[in-house]
Design a protein around this motif. Structure first.
Motif, short mmCIF file in Angstrom:
data_model
loop_
_atom_site.label_atom_id
_atom_site.label_comp_id
_atom_site.label_asym_id
_atom_site.label_seq_id
_atom_site.Cartn_x
_atom_site.Cartn_y
_atom_site.Cartn_z
N ALA A 64 6.61 13.82 -0.34
CA ALA A 64 6.73 12.81 0.73
C ALA A 64 6.15 11.60 0.73
O ALA A 64 6.16 10.80 1.70
N ALA A 65 5.84 11.10 -0.66
CA ALA A 65 5.13 9.92 -0.84
C ALA A 65 5.91 8.99 -0.32
O ALA A 65 5.24 7.55 -0.28
N LEU A 66 7.33 8.77 -0.59
CA LEU A 66 7.97 7.80 -0.27
C LEU A 66 8.21 7.43 1.41
O LEU A 66 8.79 6.67 1.82
N VAL B 204 0.80 -1.30 0.03
CA VAL B 204 0.00 -0.17 0.06
C VAL B 204 0.81 1.22 0.04
O VAL B 204 0.63 1.98 -0.80
N VAL B 205 1.85 1.27 0.92
CA VAL B 205 2.61 2.65 0.80
C VAL B 205 3.82 2.69 -0.41
O VAL B 205 3.81 3.78 -0.57
N ALA C 42 15.91 12.00 -2.84
CA ALA C 42 16.74 12.69 -1.86
C ALA C 42 15.99 13.57 -0.68
O ALA C 42 16.13 13.69 0.34
N LEU C 43 14.90 14.05 -1.68
CA LEU C 43 14.10 14.96 -0.41
C LEU C 43 13.27 14.14 0.51
O LEU C 43 13.13 14.39 1.67
N ASN C 44 12.78 12.86 -0.03
CA ASN C 44 12.00 12.05 0.63
C ASN C 44 12.94 11.50 1.67
O ASN C 44 12.45 11.36 2.94
#
Length: 521
Positions: free
Chosen positions: A40-42, A20-21, A173-175
């Motif tokens: 932020a999805a990861l 799911v994630v 990288a942001l995640n």
């Protein structure tokens, strides 16, 4: 948290949560098109893997998350491939198993210098996965994370520097930085530093990227989209409608008319009557017409999908045969082993034949066009090579009519924005049933989309551009750099493990009573 840990103690529940994630990033792509969620999805997936009790479990979390991502990204294939869609998602999802192990190794355990390494290593691992699955035999680069940013001007500028790969790297990288910021109080300083570094790197690339230089010239290109035509004699009736729509372009000062993929269902050598009708259309509109023939060739064996240029006297001799075919849709890989897929879905009953080289065609007064067919627009290298060969306008002829009421048409149309931005050349995306679209040299949309409910001929005034983007000049350097990062990380880890293995064990010093004294206390 205790309840959550209790629920995740079950391997199957944990695997379901991972699936799911892992699917969450798909929401950033069309049709949901929540592009901002990619930043932020990861994070939930990263946090789940970080908390895995063992490296083996982390690898399974990566695999299941990859399965969820690939299944939801390609869910629109279910009506065609049925159960085989799950098999493909499971096979491709396995690419994320080593990535899961890598995430736990760099983000798991107590805060350490590994967090700094994670900012480079984890995105490099993700980029390597995207590079591997970009091989056409594995389905091609559909769903590359950076492609979700096709509406964002800054991301399109970054694509002109490093292709779609560079936005992918920076998004991951942001995640990673956000995940560290959420999970570890003591690591917030390096996490914030990571966010600042991502912003600084992105800003530097954005500021330093050369912009496409407008030539001041424009070309008028018409897209003919007949819409859905099904039932008996659909090929003849589609041609009739395309002919009628093209006639409406007479007197509109058009330089080129583009029909979609499989717009002509008969080889023009076998059907000279169709060739004459097309030539009459070229004379009536005073423009050359690029059609797409999907038929068994009269001059060689096999079925080809070919972009064919038509002038006032008929076919001009300019022809491009599609090179990269859709697995299962246009051919079955290892048919002797996987031929059973034709019995459970709509896999190709006969393999299409491949072309051998890309072609740049000369149209009108100095306009040079680079045609691609459908699936090929997902490959950044194909548009890059066409521009290197002198193409001033990129053209895609596509048909997603099989997936009409799904996310596929909009996802496909969005890819043309990336290809335009990467190469600094405008791109035309013409389809049979929508979505058809045109993008400028910076990736910005020109004129209206023709949606899946449209049957129309639409004229677009397309500004031409010149100059060479950094991506065209240097190619796919971000995934190559990612491989170097992973190689260096692996080498450093190997050296450290060998040093640890060679370190001599210091025997404990015993007191007069025989009890050991612990060193370091």
């Amino acid at each position: 948290m205790r309840n959550l840990g209790h629920h995740l103690a079950s391997p199957w529940r944990r695997s379901a949560v991972a699936a799911v994630v892992g699917a969450l990033p798909v929401l950033a792509f069309p049709a949901p098109d929540l592009w901002w969620i990619a930043y932020a999805a990861l994070v939930p997936w990263l946090l789940l893997i970080r908390a895995a009790p063992t490296g083996r479990r982390a690898a399974f979390d990566g695999w299941w998350g990859g399965f969820g991502f690939m299944l939801v990204m390609h869910h629109w294939l279910l009506p065609s491939l049925h159960v085989f869609t799950f098999v493909l998602a499971a096979l491709l999802g396995a690419l994320w198993a080593p990535w899961g192990w890598l995430v736990r190794r760099t983000l798991g355990g107590p805060p350490s210098g590994r967090r700094v390494a994670a900012a480079l290593v984890v995105p490099s691992g993700w980029l390597t996965i995207e590079l591997i699955r970009s091989w056409q035999g594995l389905g091609g680069p559909w769903g590359v994370l950076g492609a979700s940013q096709w509406r964002v001007e800054a991301a399109l500028r970054l694509a002109s520097v490093g292709g779609v790969w560079l936005p992918s790297f920076l998004v991951v990288a942001l995640n990673v930085a956000v995940a560290v910021l959420v999970a570890e109080r003591r690591a917030r300083v390096p996490a914030v530093a990571g966010l600042v570094a991502v912003a600084a790197a992105g800003s530097a690339a954005w500021a330093g990227a050369p912009r496409p230089e407008q030539t001041g010239e424009r070309t008028r290109i018409a897209l003919v989209q007949p819409g859905v035509i099904a039932g008996p004699d659909s090929a003849d009736r589609r041609f009739d409608r395309e002919e009628r729509l093209t006639r409406e372009l007479a007197g509109q000062d058009v330089d080129l008319v583009v029909w979609g993929e499989s717009s002509v269902g008969f080889d023009l050598g076998d059907r000279p009557d169709l060739a004459r009708r097309l030539a009459a259309l070229a004379r009536g509109t005073d423009a050359e017409i690029l059609v797409n023939v999907d038929a068994r060739r009269s001059d060689r064996p096999g079925i080809y999908k070919s972009s064919v240029l038509i002038g006032p006297d008929g076919p001009t001799g300019d022809r491009y045969d599609k090179m990269r075919l859709v697995p299962f849709g246009e051919y079955v890989p290892a048919r002797s082993l996987l031929g059973w897929a034709t019995s459970v879905g709509k896999a190709a009953g006969e393999d299409r034949r491949r072309g051998s080289e890309q072609v740049v065609m000369d149209v009108g007064d100095g306009l040079r066009i680079g045609p691609m067919v459908c699936f090929e627009t997902a490959f950044p290298d194909m548009s890059r090579h066409l521009v290197q060969d002198g193409a001033g306008v990129l053209l895609a002829q596509s048909s997603t009519s099989t997936f009409q009421r799904s996310w596929a048409p909009e996802q496909h149309a969005s890819l043309a924005a990336l290809r335009a931005a990467e190469t600094g050349r405008p791109m035309v995306h013409a389809t049979l049933t929508g979505v058809s679209a045109v993008y400028g040299a910076d990736g910005g949309r020109i004129g209206p989309w023709l949606g899946t409910d449209a049957s129309a001929a639409q004229v677009y005034e397309v500004p031409l551009a010149r100059g060479t983007t950094l991506y065209v000049r240097f190619g796919d350097w971000p995934p190559q750099a990612a491989l170097v990062v992973l190689a260096v990380y692996g080498a450093v880890g190997l050296v450290r493990s060998r040093r640890g293995a060679r370190r001599p064990l210091v025997p404990p010093v015993r007191t007069a009573h025989g009890s050991p004294v612990r060193h370091g206390r």
